[in-house]
Write an enzyme that holds these catalytic residues in place. Structure first.
Site, PDB file in Angstrom:
ATOM      1  N   GLU A   1     -11.219 -10.903  13.669  1.00  0.00           N
ATOM      2  CA  GLU A   1     -10.279  -9.918  14.175  1.00  0.00           C
ATOM      3  C   GLU A   1     -11.050  -8.703  14.688  1.00  0.00           C
ATOM      4  O   GLU A   1     -12.149  -8.408  14.208  1.00  0.00           O
ATOM      5  CB  GLU A   1      -9.316  -9.472  13.067  1.00  0.00           C
ATOM      6  CG  GLU A   1      -8.441 -10.587  12.551  1.00  0.00           C
ATOM      7  CD  GLU A   1      -7.343 -10.098  11.607  1.00  0.00           C
ATOM      8  OE1 GLU A   1      -6.236 -10.617  11.713  1.00  0.00           O
ATOM      9  OE2 GLU A   1      -7.606  -9.204  10.773  1.00  0.00           O
TER      10      GLU A   1
ATOM     11  N   LYS B   1     -11.601 -12.722   5.044  1.00  0.00           N
ATOM     12  CA  LYS B   1     -12.722 -12.235   5.834  1.00  0.00           C
ATOM     13  C   LYS B   1     -13.810 -11.804   4.864  1.00  0.00           C
ATOM     14  O   LYS B   1     -13.524 -11.461   3.727  1.00  0.00           O
ATOM     15  CB  LYS B   1     -12.298 -11.114   6.774  1.00  0.00           C
ATOM     16  CG  LYS B   1     -11.360 -10.075   6.216  1.00  0.00           C
ATOM     17  CD  LYS B   1     -10.864  -9.179   7.342  1.00  0.00           C
ATOM     18  CE  LYS B   1      -9.878  -8.141   6.838  1.00  0.00           C
ATOM     19  NZ  LYS B   1      -8.496  -8.589   6.864  1.00  0.00           N
TER      20      LYS B   1
ATOM     21  N   ASP C   1     -13.490  -2.901  -0.184  1.00  0.00           N
ATOM     22  CA  ASP C   1     -13.356  -4.167  -0.913  1.00  0.00           C
ATOM     23  C   ASP C   1     -14.236  -5.276  -0.349  1.00  0.00           C
ATOM     24  O   ASP C   1     -14.160  -6.428  -0.785  1.00  0.00           O
ATOM     25  CB  ASP C   1     -11.894  -4.617  -0.961  1.00  0.00           C
ATOM     26  CG  ASP C   1     -11.316  -4.918   0.418  1.00  0.00           C
ATOM     27  OD1 ASP C   1     -11.630  -4.172   1.372  1.00  0.00           O
ATOM     28  OD2 ASP C   1     -10.548  -5.890   0.555  1.00  0.00           O
TER      29      ASP C   1
ATOM     30  N   ASP D   1     -16.646  -2.003   3.999  1.00  0.00           N
ATOM     31  CA  ASP D   1     -15.508  -1.205   3.531  1.00  0.00           C
ATOM     32  C   ASP D   1     -15.382  -1.321   2.017  1.00  0.00           C
ATOM     33  O   ASP D   1     -16.202  -1.963   1.349  1.00  0.00           O
ATOM     34  CB  ASP D   1     -14.219  -1.607   4.250  1.00  0.00           C
ATOM     35  CG  ASP D   1     -13.687  -2.962   3.821  1.00  0.00           C
ATOM     36  OD1 ASP D   1     -14.440  -3.740   3.213  1.00  0.00           O
ATOM     37  OD2 ASP D   1     -12.502  -3.248   4.097  1.00  0.00           O
TER      38      ASP D   1
ATOM     39  N   ARG E   1       0.840  -1.193   0.000  1.00  0.00           N
ATOM     40  CA  ARG E   1       0.000   0.000   0.000  1.00  0.00           C
ATOM     41  C   ARG E   1       0.872   1.240   0.000  1.00  0.00           C
ATOM     42  O   ARG E   1       1.789   1.350   0.799  1.00  0.00           O
ATOM     43  CB  ARG E   1      -0.892   0.045   1.250  1.00  0.00           C
ATOM     44  CG  ARG E   1      -2.100  -0.824   1.131  1.00  0.00           C
ATOM     45  CD  ARG E   1      -3.022  -0.602   2.318  1.00  0.00           C
ATOM     46  NE  ARG E   1      -3.945  -1.725   2.439  1.00  0.00           N
ATOM     47  CZ  ARG E   1      -4.705  -1.939   3.487  1.00  0.00           C
ATOM     48  NH1 ARG E   1      -4.675  -1.106   4.514  1.00  0.00           N
ATOM     49  NH2 ARG E   1      -5.515  -2.982   3.529  1.00  0.00           N
TER      50      ARG E   1
ATOM     51  N   ASP F   1     -14.497  -6.844   2.645  1.00  0.00           N
ATOM     52  CA  ASP F   1     -14.123  -7.893   3.601  1.00  0.00           C
ATOM     53  C   ASP F   1     -14.398  -7.488   5.048  1.00  0.00           C
ATOM     54  O   ASP F   1     -14.438  -8.331   5.927  1.00  0.00           O
ATOM     55  CB  ASP F   1     -12.661  -8.350   3.420  1.00  0.00           C
ATOM     56  CG  ASP F   1     -11.649  -7.231   3.589  1.00  0.00           C
ATOM     57  OD1 ASP F   1     -12.062  -6.057   3.736  1.00  0.00           O
ATOM     58  OD2 ASP F   1     -10.436  -7.520   3.556  1.00  0.00           O
ATOM     59  N   ARG F   2     -14.609  -6.199   5.307  1.00  0.00           N
ATOM     60  CA  ARG F   2     -14.930  -5.743   6.661  1.00  0.00           C
ATOM     61  C   ARG F   2     -16.353  -5.206   6.708  1.00  0.00           C
ATOM     62  O   ARG F   2     -16.887  -4.765   5.700  1.00  0.00           O
ATOM     63  CB  ARG F   2     -13.981  -4.632   7.103  1.00  0.00           C
ATOM     64  CG  ARG F   2     -12.533  -5.038   7.185  1.00  0.00           C
ATOM     65  CD  ARG F   2     -11.695  -3.788   7.414  1.00  0.00           C
ATOM     66  NE  ARG F   2     -10.312  -4.037   7.118  1.00  0.00           N
ATOM     67  CZ  ARG F   2      -9.338  -4.050   8.028  1.00  0.00           C
ATOM     68  NH1 ARG F   2      -9.615  -3.824   9.287  1.00  0.00           N
ATOM     69  NH2 ARG F   2      -8.087  -4.278   7.675  1.00  0.00           N
TER      70      ARG F   2
ATOM     71  N   SER G   1     -10.603  -5.746  14.071  1.00  0.00           N
ATOM     72  CA  SER G   1     -10.675  -4.655  13.095  1.00  0.00           C
ATOM     73  C   SER G   1     -11.805  -4.889  12.086  1.00  0.00           C
ATOM     74  O   SER G   1     -11.677  -4.561  10.926  1.00  0.00           O
ATOM     75  CB  SER G   1      -9.341  -4.505  12.383  1.00  0.00           C
ATOM     76  OG  SER G   1      -8.919  -5.755  11.860  1.00  0.00           O
TER      77      SER G   1
ATOM     78  N   SER H   1      -8.186  -1.349   0.950  1.00  0.00           N
ATOM     79  CA  SER H   1      -9.184  -1.638   1.973  1.00  0.00           C
ATOM     80  C   SER H   1      -9.945  -0.385   2.379  1.00  0.00           C
ATOM     81  O   SER H   1     -10.571   0.254   1.552  1.00  0.00           O
ATOM     82  CB  SER H   1      -8.518  -2.315   3.176  1.00  0.00           C
ATOM     83  OG  SER H   1      -9.477  -2.801   4.078  1.00  0.00           O
ATOM     84  N   HIS H   2      -9.868  -0.010   3.671  1.00  0.00           N
ATOM     85  CA  HIS H   2     -10.661   1.116   4.173  1.00  0.00           C
ATOM     86  C   HIS H   2      -9.943   2.454   4.007  1.00  0.00           C
ATOM     87  O   HIS H   2     -10.458   3.479   4.429  1.00  0.00           O
ATOM     88  CB  HIS H   2     -10.986   0.884   5.648  1.00  0.00           C
ATOM     89  CG  HIS H   2      -9.756   0.579   6.456  1.00  0.00           C
ATOM     90  ND1 HIS H   2      -9.227  -0.690   6.536  1.00  0.00           N
ATOM     91  CD2 HIS H   2      -8.943   1.374   7.180  1.00  0.00           C
ATOM     92  CE1 HIS H   2      -8.133  -0.652   7.303  1.00  0.00           C
ATOM     93  NE2 HIS H   2      -7.950   0.580   7.690  1.00  0.00           N
TER      94      HIS H   2
ATOM     95  N   THR I   1      -1.859 -10.840  14.141  1.00  0.00           N
ATOM     96  CA  THR I   1      -2.771 -10.094  13.283  1.00  0.00           C
ATOM     97  C   THR I   1      -2.422 -10.364  11.821  1.00  0.00           C
ATOM     98  O   THR I   1      -1.254 -10.401  11.457  1.00  0.00           O
ATOM     99  CB  THR I   1      -2.668  -8.590  13.592  1.00  0.00           C
ATOM    100  OG1 THR I   1      -3.127  -8.383  14.931  1.00  0.00           O
ATOM    101  CG2 THR I   1      -3.509  -7.763  12.642  1.00  0.00           C
TER     102      THR I   1
END
Length: 587
Positions: free
Chosen positions: A377, A390, A291, A289, A24, A293-294, A379, A118-119, A358
């Site tokens: 997790e 996830k 993508d 989020d 990233r 996954d959260r 998060s 991600s986020h 993690t």
């Protein structure tokens, strides 16, 4: 005319070591630094053994953020030049991270490339990321990440077919003849949702969920896709398939900058969802989020479900899901920083509980070897062995399945869970953008403090609380499957009343300084004490954390005081809550 394969000379970059979630960086780095993107893609492709690479299939998807389309074009051109036989790409380049994992597993691809940060925010001034998932559908294990990094450090050239052009908007197969290649290179543009939807149909009782969402006592639901990749999935699966009204899904158009806000499903950034839920009109709310996954779950009147509680409640109610009735429940896993709420469920169900570092990649071996069914997790990520990522929408469907089976609302389900298992009060707060050297020395010195023999007999008096240290260490994980060891995974202090403090350096930023995360947790068995404010319960522990780490003085970050009302939210959870307690308040 066959398309030529070109070899381009380049020089290595020193900073292409992938972190927890791939590489990233600021979007400007990928977009503006000559060959930065190409070098990293070549490093990923070269990390795959040549014999495995020739003629193999890979999956490519993105969360729709700015620069994704340009990057996909380069990935296609380079995959062709490097001997990949077939690419499967989501329509318009869009695939959620869970969908990529699902497709890799279904078509037995060698791996997949996911363009997401991600986020983290999108747009030209935001972040961009490249994540490589392996053949089990999960994130690269440490060995693969190390291979990619080693290639990147010595890279002198990359291979590309600059004249190859594909149309991401056209579903179906496109074939290209390449110079010196016997077989044509194939690109398949697939429906972003279909394969993933088929999988969910085989996991859940769609009829039961549909009855919940369309029946006489239906809870009005409010789903925020945060202008990330999840819009098409929410519309197709929750609305079209499961009968939720079209107006219950908002921000469902994927935007390159996510509408100008970080696509982060928490109480700070999903504010429109929080406000809508507080009004009391809706019985169930969720946000995803970028993508997919959260996720975040809210109940009526904005009742917030802590992610550590969420995975524990799911674990305790898996019998509501046909998939688990059919295949059984093998065990649970959580990251070390996640609260121990899941441990209590595992104990009650007489199942193994694995505590990992993690990073979702650590769950992969456990699931591949049949040791673990559900993991999570703190998060906001939860998943199961249906894929190796996830999965936000899967998590939401688990919650809706539990609500359908119990005929209860979110808050009632959570409170009954606490009454049965006890409540783990939990919060996390982050110090971001720190000088990397200052952060490194702070953690090193703190480790020296807690490693001292005298520390294990230390007692801390805060107000009328007395905390006695029972154990303190630098967490290390020995993988029960292959014996690999992950060291330096976070400093933890465990007190004799099962309270915990954890200090971690995080590896998921966009390369903008270092992040130190502090976690506090306290267990309460007595149901009479389950209604207390999180910051009141954890305040004394946080005071200890600040005192022994000296973090305010060491990082030059002054403590910021908030109103107690906002603290209620900020402490009951926190991803990027830069709130710091003034330790004077506890002296």
């Amino acid at each position: 005319i066959p398309i030529p394969v070109v070899t381009v000379q380049t020089a290595p970059f020193e900073d292409q070591r992938p972190g927890t979630n791939g590489l990233r960086r600021k979007t400007a780095v990928f977009e503006g630094k000559k060959n930065y993107l190409q070098n990293y893609i070549q490093s990923v492709l070269s990390s795959i053994d040549l014999r495995d690479r020739q003629g193999c299939t890979m999956v490519v998807g993105s969360d729709g953020r700015y620069f994704s389309r340009a990057a996909i074009e380069v990935i296609v051109q380079m995959a062709a030049a490097n001997g990949i036989g077939r690419l499967v790409i989501g329509h318009s380049g869009l695939l959620s991270t869970p969908a990529v994992s699902c497709i890799i597993r279904k078509i037995k691809a060698i791996g997949g490339i996911i363009l997401t940060a991600s986020h983290n925010p999108g747009g030209p001034g935001g972040d961009f990321g490249i994540k490589f998932n392996v053949a089990n559908g999960g994130p690269s294990p440490d060995t693969v990440m190390e291979r990619i990094y080693q290639v990147s450090r010595t890279l002198e050239e990359y291979a590309i077919c600059p004249d190859l052009r594909i149309d991401l908007s056209r579903l179906g197969r496109q074939e290209f003849d390449l110079e010196n290649k016997f077989k044509p290179f194939r690109v398949e543009i697939v429906d972003s949702v279909e394969v993933y939807l088929q999988m969910l149909r085989n996991i859940f009782d769609f009829t039961a969920i549909k009855s919940l969402l369309t029946g006489p006592d239906q809870p009005k639901i409010h789903i925020d896709a945060m202008n990330g990749v999840m819009g098409p999935y929410v519309r197709r699966i929750l609305c079209d398939e499961l009968g939720a009204p079209a107006n219950s899904a908002v921000n469902c158009v994927p935007l390159e900058d996510f509408g100008g806000r970080p696509p982060e499903p928490n109480l700070t950034y999903a504010t429109s969802l929080v406000e809508s839920m507080k009004g009391g009109d809706f019985g169930f709310g969720a946000a995803f989020d970028a993508d997919g996954d959260r996720y975040m779950i809210l109940g009526e009147n904005g009742f917030f479900v802590n992610p550590s509680d969420s995975v524990a409640i799911m674990g305790a109610n898996l019998s509501t899901i046909p998939y688990f009735r059919q295949y059984g429940v093998k065990g649970f896993a959580r990251s070390m920083a996640t609260s121990a709420a899941l441990d209590r469920v595992a104990k009650a169900m007489k199942l193994a509980l694995y505590e990992t570092p993690t990073g979702w990649r650590y769950f992969g071996n456990l699931m591949d070897s049949g040791r673990c069914s559900v993991c999570g997790e703190e998060s906001f990520g939860t998943g199961s062995d249906h894929i190796r990522e996830k999965d936000g929408l899967w998590s939401v469907l688990v919650w809706l399945s539990i609500m359908a089976a119990k005929k209860q609302g979110v808050e009632q389900i959570v409170r009954e869970h606490w009454a049965r298992f006890g409540r783990n009060y939990f919060c996390r707060f982050d110090y971001e953008g720190l000088d990397p050297r200052a952060a490194f020395y702070l953690m090193r010195d703190l480790e020296a403090v807690i490693s001292d023999k005298a520390f294990t007999s230390q007692k801390f008096a805060v107000g009328d609380h007395m905390y006695s240290v029972e154990k303190a260490d630098n967490f290390e994980y020995i993988d029960p499957v292959d014996g690999t060891v992950a060291r330096n995974q976070g400093l933890r202090i465990i007190f004799n009343d099962a309270s915990r403090l954890v200090f971690r350096m995080s590896g998921s930023g966009g390369g903008m300084g270092s992040t130190i995360r502090i976690y506090a947790e306290s267990f309460e068995r007595d149901p009479e004490r389950h209604n207390r404010e999180t910051q009141v319960v954890l305040g004394p522990l946080i005071a200890i954390a600040l005192k022994i780490s000296n973090i305010h003085e060491r990082t030059g970050r002054p403590p910021v005081t908030f109103l107690v009302s906002s603290l209620k939210y900020l402490c009951s959870f926190s991803l990027i809550f830069h709130f710091f307690f003034d330790s004077d308040a506890y002296r």
